[in-house]
Design an enzyme around this catalytic site. Structure first.
Site, PDB file in Angstrom:
ATOM      1  N   TYR A 131      -9.502  -5.298   2.920  1.00  0.00           N
ATOM      2  CA  TYR A 131      -8.985  -3.991   3.342  1.00  0.00           C
ATOM      3  C   TYR A 131      -9.260  -2.974   2.232  1.00  0.00           C
ATOM      4  O   TYR A 131      -8.404  -2.667   1.424  1.00  0.00           O
ATOM      5  CB  TYR A 131      -7.482  -4.161   3.573  1.00  0.00           C
ATOM      6  CG  TYR A 131      -6.758  -3.059   4.284  1.00  0.00           C
ATOM      7  CD1 TYR A 131      -7.276  -1.783   4.386  1.00  0.00           C
ATOM      8  CD2 TYR A 131      -5.529  -3.313   4.872  1.00  0.00           C
ATOM      9  CE1 TYR A 131      -6.576  -0.784   5.039  1.00  0.00           C
ATOM     10  CE2 TYR A 131      -4.818  -2.326   5.522  1.00  0.00           C
ATOM     11  CZ  TYR A 131      -5.348  -1.069   5.598  1.00  0.00           C
ATOM     12  OH  TYR A 131      -4.643  -0.090   6.241  1.00  0.00           O
ATOM     13  N   ARG A 174      -9.010  -6.164  13.546  1.00  0.00           N
ATOM     14  CA  ARG A 174      -8.289  -5.205  14.369  1.00  0.00           C
ATOM     15  C   ARG A 174      -9.260  -4.066  14.676  1.00  0.00           C
ATOM     16  O   ARG A 174     -10.019  -3.654  13.798  1.00  0.00           O
ATOM     17  CB  ARG A 174      -7.109  -4.697  13.554  1.00  0.00           C
ATOM     18  CG  ARG A 174      -6.084  -3.934  14.271  1.00  0.00           C
ATOM     19  CD  ARG A 174      -4.796  -4.008  13.461  1.00  0.00           C
ATOM     20  NE  ARG A 174      -4.853  -3.295  12.199  1.00  0.00           N
ATOM     21  CZ  ARG A 174      -4.832  -1.976  12.068  1.00  0.00           C
ATOM     22  NH1 ARG A 174      -4.798  -1.200  13.129  1.00  0.00           N
ATOM     23  NH2 ARG A 174      -4.841  -1.426  10.872  1.00  0.00           N
ATOM     24  N   ARG A 193       9.986   5.640  -2.745  1.00  0.00           N
ATOM     25  CA  ARG A 193      10.381   6.524  -3.854  1.00  0.00           C
ATOM     26  C   ARG A 193      11.848   6.943  -3.741  1.00  0.00           C
ATOM     27  O   ARG A 193      12.305   7.270  -2.643  1.00  0.00           O
ATOM     28  CB  ARG A 193       9.510   7.791  -3.866  1.00  0.00           C
ATOM     29  CG  ARG A 193       8.045   7.531  -4.075  1.00  0.00           C
ATOM     30  CD  ARG A 193       7.331   8.799  -4.561  1.00  0.00           C
ATOM     31  NE  ARG A 193       5.897   8.631  -4.479  1.00  0.00           N
ATOM     32  CZ  ARG A 193       5.153   9.086  -3.481  1.00  0.00           C
ATOM     33  NH1 ARG A 193       5.699   9.758  -2.479  1.00  0.00           N
ATOM     34  NH2 ARG A 193       3.846   8.876  -3.482  1.00  0.00           N
ATOM     35  N   ASP A 243     -10.173   0.747   0.777  1.00  0.00           N
ATOM     36  CA  ASP A 243     -10.225   2.189   1.045  1.00  0.00           C
ATOM     37  C   ASP A 243     -11.582   2.709   0.560  1.00  0.00           C
ATOM     38  O   ASP A 243     -12.295   2.011  -0.167  1.00  0.00           O
ATOM     39  CB  ASP A 243      -9.108   2.899   0.283  1.00  0.00           C
ATOM     40  CG  ASP A 243      -7.738   2.605   0.880  1.00  0.00           C
ATOM     41  OD1 ASP A 243      -7.681   2.275   2.070  1.00  0.00           O
ATOM     42  OD2 ASP A 243      -6.739   2.711   0.148  1.00  0.00           O
ATOM     43  N   ARG A 296      -0.247   6.526  16.250  1.00  0.00           N
ATOM     44  CA  ARG A 296      -0.119   7.841  15.615  1.00  0.00           C
ATOM     45  C   ARG A 296      -0.980   8.869  16.332  1.00  0.00           C
ATOM     46  O   ARG A 296      -1.882   8.522  17.093  1.00  0.00           O
ATOM     47  CB  ARG A 296      -0.471   7.778  14.131  1.00  0.00           C
ATOM     48  CG  ARG A 296      -1.779   7.083  13.819  1.00  0.00           C
ATOM     49  CD  ARG A 296      -1.925   6.893  12.301  1.00  0.00           C
ATOM     50  NE  ARG A 296      -3.062   6.045  12.003  1.00  0.00           N
ATOM     51  CZ  ARG A 296      -3.410   5.671  10.785  1.00  0.00           C
ATOM     52  NH1 ARG A 296      -2.722   6.071   9.739  1.00  0.00           N
ATOM     53  NH2 ARG A 296      -4.453   4.888  10.591  1.00  0.00           N
ATOM     54  N   GLU A 309      -4.197   7.408  18.465  1.00  0.00           N
ATOM     55  CA  GLU A 309      -4.815   6.180  17.955  1.00  0.00           C
ATOM     56  C   GLU A 309      -4.069   4.966  18.512  1.00  0.00           C
ATOM     57  O   GLU A 309      -2.854   4.874  18.400  1.00  0.00           O
ATOM     58  CB  GLU A 309      -4.756   6.194  16.422  1.00  0.00           C
ATOM     59  CG  GLU A 309      -5.333   4.957  15.774  1.00  0.00           C
ATOM     60  CD  GLU A 309      -5.350   5.046  14.252  1.00  0.00           C
ATOM     61  OE1 GLU A 309      -5.666   6.121  13.695  1.00  0.00           O
ATOM     62  OE2 GLU A 309      -5.043   4.025  13.611  1.00  0.00           O
ATOM     63  N   ARG A 336       0.835  -1.201   0.000  1.00  0.00           N
ATOM     64  CA  ARG A 336       0.000   0.000   0.000  1.00  0.00           C
ATOM     65  C   ARG A 336       0.873   1.256   0.000  1.00  0.00           C
ATOM     66  O   ARG A 336       0.455   2.303  -0.470  1.00  0.00           O
ATOM     67  CB  ARG A 336      -0.884   0.030   1.262  1.00  0.00           C
ATOM     68  CG  ARG A 336      -1.989  -0.992   1.292  1.00  0.00           C
ATOM     69  CD  ARG A 336      -2.605  -1.082   2.677  1.00  0.00           C
ATOM     70  NE  ARG A 336      -3.103   0.198   3.171  1.00  0.00           N
ATOM     71  CZ  ARG A 336      -4.275   0.725   2.840  1.00  0.00           C
ATOM     72  NH1 ARG A 336      -5.075   0.086   2.039  1.00  0.00           N
ATOM     73  NH2 ARG A 336      -4.646   1.889   3.324  1.00  0.00           N
TER      74      ARG A 336
HETATM   75  O1  GDU Z   1       4.836   4.410   9.660  1.00  0.00           O
HETATM   76  C1  GDU Z   1       4.354   3.376   9.151  1.00  0.00           C
HETATM   77  C2  GDU Z   1       3.220   3.403   8.311  1.00  0.00           C
HETATM   78  C3  GDU Z   1       2.742   2.204   7.828  1.00  0.00           C
HETATM   79  N1  GDU Z   1       3.354   1.029   8.138  1.00  0.00           N
HETATM   80  C4  GDU Z   1       2.860  -0.274   7.642  1.00  0.00           C
HETATM   81  O2  GDU Z   1       2.223  -0.103   6.388  1.00  0.00           O
HETATM   82  C5  GDU Z   1       0.879  -0.547   6.453  1.00  0.00           C
HETATM   83  C6  GDU Z   1       0.008   0.273   5.556  1.00  0.00           C
HETATM   84  O3  GDU Z   1       0.048   1.651   5.958  1.00  0.00           O
HETATM   85  P1  GDU Z   1      -1.193   2.631   5.845  1.00  0.00           P
HETATM   86  O4  GDU Z   1      -0.735   4.008   6.176  1.00  0.00           O
HETATM   87  O5  GDU Z   1      -1.864   2.407   4.543  1.00  0.00           O
HETATM   88  O6  GDU Z   1      -2.054   2.079   7.065  1.00  0.00           O
HETATM   89  P2  GDU Z   1      -3.510   2.495   7.582  1.00  0.00           P
HETATM   90  O7  GDU Z   1      -4.518   1.608   6.992  1.00  0.00           O
HETATM   91  O8  GDU Z   1      -3.473   2.581   9.045  1.00  0.00           O
HETATM   92  O9  GDU Z   1      -3.681   3.884   6.929  1.00  0.00           O
HETATM   93  C7  GDU Z   1      -4.779   4.700   7.067  1.00  0.00           C
HETATM   94  O10 GDU Z   1      -4.252   6.000   7.309  1.00  0.00           O
HETATM   95  C8  GDU Z   1      -3.389   6.507   6.269  1.00  0.00           C
HETATM   96  C9  GDU Z   1      -3.093   7.966   6.608  1.00  0.00           C
HETATM   97  O11 GDU Z   1      -2.165   8.244   7.494  1.00  0.00           O
HETATM   98  C10 GDU Z   1      -4.086   6.502   4.959  1.00  0.00           C
HETATM   99  O12 GDU Z   1      -5.163   7.410   5.000  1.00  0.00           O
HETATM  100  C11 GDU Z   1      -4.622   5.121   4.629  1.00  0.00           C
HETATM  101  O13 GDU Z   1      -5.366   5.158   3.412  1.00  0.00           O
HETATM  102  C12 GDU Z   1      -5.557   4.677   5.772  1.00  0.00           C
HETATM  103  O14 GDU Z   1      -6.055   3.356   5.527  1.00  0.00           O
HETATM  104  C13 GDU Z   1       0.537  -0.476   7.935  1.00  0.00           C
HETATM  105  O15 GDU Z   1      -0.512  -1.351   8.279  1.00  0.00           O
HETATM  106  C14 GDU Z   1       1.838  -0.877   8.591  1.00  0.00           C
HETATM  107  O16 GDU Z   1       1.979  -2.273   8.614  1.00  0.00           O
HETATM  108  C15 GDU Z   1       4.459   1.019   8.965  1.00  0.00           C
HETATM  109  O17 GDU Z   1       4.974  -0.046   9.281  1.00  0.00           O
HETATM  110  N2  GDU Z   1       4.937   2.194   9.433  1.00  0.00           N
END
Ligand code: GDU
Length: 389
Positions: free
Chosen positions: A364, A260, A181, A366, A291, A314, A177
């Site tokens: 999962y 979760r 870059r 969006d 976060r 959170e 996801r």
């Molecule tokens: O700092 C980080 C961020 C992410 N991950 C890993 O990457 C995965 C995917 O990351 P996401 O940010 O997509 O995870 P979330 O689903 O918690 O994100 C949610 O919050 C994000 C914004 O901060 C975006 O909006 C995203 O679309 C929304 O689903 C996480 O589960 C985690 O395993 C990390 O290990 N470290």
């Protein structure tokens, strides 16, 4: 008289309702267990500051799907918001997703793109010989993409807090996801379209539901036999689109699926700015939350007070089946996938019940994906079936 019942008023349910109400002009009744519509996308103004708070965690809209973008623009305009996230690791702040800035700050160097690529490849190669394509799980995938040192700093601890599951048991899809870059571009999403609804999520969701053929029953639980639109009174009698948890529908017959849940702690602070950015991730495991969201930063164009701000910490943990814990994300371990297969077989046998959305399909999704899949369910399954029937 109701032609179709929709269980759950999140984006999936409201898209189905709006489409069927317009064409072919069916009477749609939407029920929701909660006292508001919109599912987890619901937002509200914090009463003392007026700052829009996303009650169930930050929702950022983004899509590259033209049809979805045209569709959502029928109900709201969007601001020019572009999502950026930072991560605090051992007392230092780094930009996410992992980009050239993160790599150079982490290694205290000034590498160009090719040098950084070579550095990551060397770190990844030392850990994995099969390369990215062979990676089977989140840990292998992450190491193949960013190497072990960056994985251990930014992913391992955060993922442990977020999923409380060994990263070797988690799907590689979770980590893909996030882009990696080799430029200094730290936009969180790659999508062509992005923004926040100009007058908020709830106004958008209410406009989707505002149709003479749509009625809404809030505080109405599908599993509560004392209300008329309950499961045993409706299944087999009219078409139903069910967007609640798949395992709950079948009374956990094959055991609970892993979900979760999130806990939030909100605070109004008497300062104009707490962290200078909308979302700060915390990578260290000794910090219990994953976060902190600071909602004023989602709408810099609004006239919010300069002496108050709303923050929300959170926390993430397993949802316990049969309690009030809200399921948010499918954990999707291999045991879950075995149970899921059995639930999907049951779902196929269920007469006139269509399962959709993040909870109803255990995927999962969006927001834009939930809307896209609702539009295709209407096109491919509901409209043809209802017109024929
Ligand atoms: O700092 C980080 C961020 C992410 N991950 C890993 O990457 C995965 C995917 O990351 P996401 O940010 O997509 O995870 P979330 O689903 O918690 O994100 C949610 O919050 C994000 C914004 O901060 C975006 O909006 C995203 O679309 C929304 O689903 C996480 O589960 C985690 O395993 C990390 O290990 N470290």
């Amino acid at each position: 008289m109701t032609d179709v019942l929709v269980v759950g008023s999140g984006f999936f349910g409201l898209t189905v309702a709006e489409q069927l109400a317009n064409d072919p002009g069916l009477k749609v009744h939407v029920i929701d267990r909660r006292s508001h519509l919109g599912g987890n996308a619901y937002s509200e103004a914090e009463p003392t500051t007026g700052i829009e708070v996303h009650r169930y965690g930050a929702h950022l809209f983004h899509t590259s799907n033209e049809r979805v973008w045209d569709y959502v623009n029928r109900f709201t305009t969007f601001t020019g918001y572009r999502h950026h996230v930072y991560s605090t690791y051992r007392g230092e702040v780094f930009p996410l997703p992992i980009n050239l800035g993160t790599i150079n700050q982490f290694t205290r160097s000034a590498m160009g793109p090719d040098e950084a690529r070579a550095w990551v490849a060397a770190q990844a190669g030392a850990a994995l010989s099969g390369g990215s394509a062979a990676a089977q799980n989140l840990e292998e995938k992450a190491i193949s993409l960013i190497g072990r040192p960056l994985y251990e700093a930014f992913i391992k601890g955060y993922t442990a807090k977020q999923w409380q599951t060994n990263p070797t048991e988690l799907s590689a899809d979770i980590i893909t996801r996030l882009p990696v870059r080799y430029t200094y571009d730290n936009r969180y999403f790659n999508d062509r379209y992005e923004g926040l609804p100009t007058d908020g999520y709830t106004a958008w969701l209410e406009r989707m539901a505002d149709h003479p053929n749509i009625t809404i029953g809030l505080d109405t639980d599908f599993f509560d036999a004392s209300q008329p639109y309950n499961k045993s009174a409706t299944v087999g009698r009219l078409p139903i689109v069910y967007t609640g948890p798949l395992d709950r529908y079948f009374d956990h017959a094959h055991g609970p699926l892993g979900w979760r849940t999130l806990d939030f702690e909100s605070e109004v602070l008497p300062i104009g700015d707490f962290q200078g950015t909308p979302v700060m991730n915390y990578a260290d495991t000794d910090i219990p939350y994953t976060r902190i969201h600071e909602f004023r930063h989602f709408h810099p164009e609004r006239d919010y007070p300069s002496d108050a701000t709303v923050i929300m910490r959170e926390f993430s943990r397993f949802a316990n089946a049969g309690t009030d814990d809200e399921p948010y994300y499918p954990v999707n371990t291999s045991d879950d996938r075995t149970a899921l297969k059995a639930y999907r077989e049951l779902a196929e046998q269920e007469s006139q019940v269509h399962f959709g959305g993040r909870l109803g399909t255990y995927q999962y999704l969006d927001m834009h994906m939930a809307i896209a899949s609702a539009l295709s369910m209407v096109d491919n399954v509901l409209r043809p079936g209802l017109v024929r029937g």
